[in-house]
Design an enzyme around this catalytic site. Structure first.
Site, PDB file in Angstrom:
ATOM      1  N   CYS A 123      76.676  25.966  37.637  1.00 35.16           N
ATOM      2  CA  CYS A 123      76.316  27.243  38.239  1.00 35.16           C
ATOM      3  C   CYS A 123      77.278  27.515  39.392  1.00 35.16           C
ATOM      4  CB  CYS A 123      74.873  27.198  38.730  1.00 35.16           C
ATOM      5  SG  CYS A 123      74.423  28.633  39.728  1.00 35.16           S
TER       6      CYS A 123
ATOM      7  N   CYS B 115      68.677  28.464  40.893  1.00 38.05           N
ATOM      8  CA  CYS B 115      68.735  29.550  41.886  1.00 38.05           C
ATOM      9  C   CYS B 115      68.497  30.921  41.243  1.00 38.05           C
ATOM     10  CB  CYS B 115      70.076  29.532  42.629  1.00 38.05           C
ATOM     11  SG  CYS B 115      71.476  29.945  41.577  1.00 38.05           S
TER      12      CYS B 115
ATOM     13  N   GLU C 257      92.229  25.516  32.669  1.00 34.97           N
ATOM     14  CA  GLU C 257      91.474  24.374  32.195  1.00 34.97           C
ATOM     15  C   GLU C 257      92.343  23.500  31.314  1.00 34.97           C
ATOM     16  OE1 GLU C 257      86.912  24.529  31.241  1.00 34.97           O
ATOM     17  OE2 GLU C 257      87.888  26.427  30.833  1.00 34.97           O
TER      18      GLU C 257
ATOM     19  N   CYS D 211      74.958  27.797  42.880  1.00 36.63           N
ATOM     20  CA  CYS D 211      74.357  26.676  43.607  1.00 36.63           C
ATOM     21  C   CYS D 211      74.938  25.326  43.202  1.00 36.63           C
ATOM     22  CB  CYS D 211      72.835  26.677  43.410  1.00 36.63           C
ATOM     23  SG  CYS D 211      72.342  26.264  41.727  1.00 36.63           S
TER      24      CYS D 211
ATOM     25  N   ASP E 109      81.770  33.615  30.946  1.00 33.18           N
ATOM     26  CA  ASP E 109      83.182  33.376  31.220  1.00 33.18           C
ATOM     27  C   ASP E 109      83.520  33.600  32.692  1.00 33.18           C
ATOM     28  OD1 ASP E 109      83.486  32.842  28.533  1.00 33.18           O
ATOM     29  OD2 ASP E 109      84.048  34.903  28.039  1.00 33.18           O
TER      30      ASP E 109
ATOM     31  N   ASP F 157      89.538  32.009  32.603  1.00 34.69           N
ATOM     32  CA  ASP F 157      88.799  31.467  31.476  1.00 34.69           C
ATOM     33  C   ASP F 157      89.191  32.284  30.262  1.00 34.69           C
ATOM     34  OD1 ASP F 157      86.476  29.552  30.791  1.00 34.69           O
ATOM     35  OD2 ASP F 157      85.979  31.408  29.757  1.00 34.69           O
TER      36      ASP F 157
ATOM     37  N   CYS G 259      70.835  30.492  35.615  1.00 32.44           N
ATOM     38  CA  CYS G 259      70.576  29.248  36.347  1.00 32.44           C
ATOM     39  C   CYS G 259      69.074  29.072  36.561  1.00 32.44           C
ATOM     40  CB  CYS G 259      71.308  29.263  37.684  1.00 32.44           C
ATOM     41  SG  CYS G 259      71.084  27.735  38.604  1.00 32.44           S
TER      42      CYS G 259
HETATM   43 ZN   LIG Z   1      72.310  28.120  40.405  1.00 32.96          ZN
END
Ligand SMILES: [Zn+2]
Length: 289
Positions: free
Chosen positions: A201, A223, A148, A204, A230, A58, A220
């Site tokens: 995330c 979770c 990316e 999760c 990054d 990234d 998040c």
């Molecule tokens: Zn999560």
């Protein structure tokens, strides 16, 4: 002829007969002379050290890049220094000569302008140099590199993002990784530009609807994972390849040609531009602001 950058490696190859210079182009840009060689080389690059590992990259704003391994690759020192100097000079030269009164630009003002132009070139060179070192290391160590596919042109039209995107040179890194990866049999994976690598995330898989650029830490709600923004994105990119090897359906597109319409780079024993300074002529319109 003496050069600023070492030509020893090229000279050695020519002595050994593993390289032939096909042409040389001499150019002069912002106060410097450049020579660019087109060289035919017989390459036998060793395979990567960890052929089974994948690394997600990234490109950062404050640092050059963040890798999924957790490593933060800093900007080259020269780049940081040049950027600071540029800021200072642009403030200093912010008062332009008044055209209506036909005021002549002062000697000092013109001198500052020349220095600014030179700094822009210096910044572009330093960044490209940093990206070259990064891409070389990535393909020497890992069997797969995940990048990316950013819609750079669309992002450039967004004035607030433009500086960041233009600055970090995603397209340049991708171009470099793609051609050097071919020499070592490393896979390049380019994630779809619609894949929300930053908003997902990596713990999760929950996807946020909104994530401001100013939010440097990913939190998040599902979770409770808290991770550098990054690093979270880089881990998501690596996860794409790991998923790719287990199932056929995947958002990853393999070895897709880069967005810039340019000649395909022949892999293996092909032509390539010699020195690090080389090939800048066709990229001189690359964004440097
Ligand atoms: Zn999560």
């Amino acid at each position: 002829m003496r050069t600023h950058e070492s030509t020893r490696k090229l000279a050695r190859r020519i002595e050994l007969g593993t390289a032939t210079i096909r042409s040389a182009t001499v150019s002069f840009r912002s106060g410097r002379w450049f020579v660019s060689f087109s060289v035919k080389i017989d390459r036998d690059d060793p395979p990567p050290q960890q052929p089974d590992s994948a690394v997600g990259v990234d490109l950062g704003i404050k640092s050059l890049a963040v890798l999924s391994t957790g490593e933060v690759v800093p900007n080259p020192r020269r780049l940081e220094l040049a950027q600071r100097e540029l800021c200072r000079l642009q403030r200093q030269a912010s008062r332009r000569p008044d055209k209506r009164t036909k005021q002549k630009p002062s000697k000092r003002w013109r001198r500052t302008q020349a220095r600014i132009a030179k700094l822009h070139a210096e910044i572009a060179n330093a960044r490209r140099d940093g990206l070259h070192k990064l891409s070389t290391r990535l393909v020497a160590e890992h069997g797969a590199v995940v990048l990316e596919d950013l819609n750079v042109r669309a992002m450039m039209s967004n004035r607030r993002l433009a500086r960041h995107v233009a600055g970090v040179g995603m397209g340049e890194l991708r171009r470099q990784v793609e051609y050097t990866a071919a020499w070592r049999g490393v896979h390049t994976h380019v994630a779809s530009r619609w894949y929300p690598s930053s908003k997902t995330c990596s713990g999760c898989g929950a996807v946020k609807t909104k994530l401001r650029l100013s939010e440097r830490v990913y939190q998040c709600e599902h979770c409770g994972m808290v991770l550098d923004r990054d690093l979270n994105a880089a881990r998501n990119l690596t996860a794409l390849v790991e998923r790719d090897t287990s199932s056929a359906s995947c958002v990853v597109r393999l070895n897709e040609p880069a967005g810039n319409p340019r000649k395909p780079t022949p892999g293996g024993n092909g032509y390539r531009h010699g020195k690090a300074h080389a090939g800048q002529r066709q990229r001189s319109n690359a964004p440097t602001r």
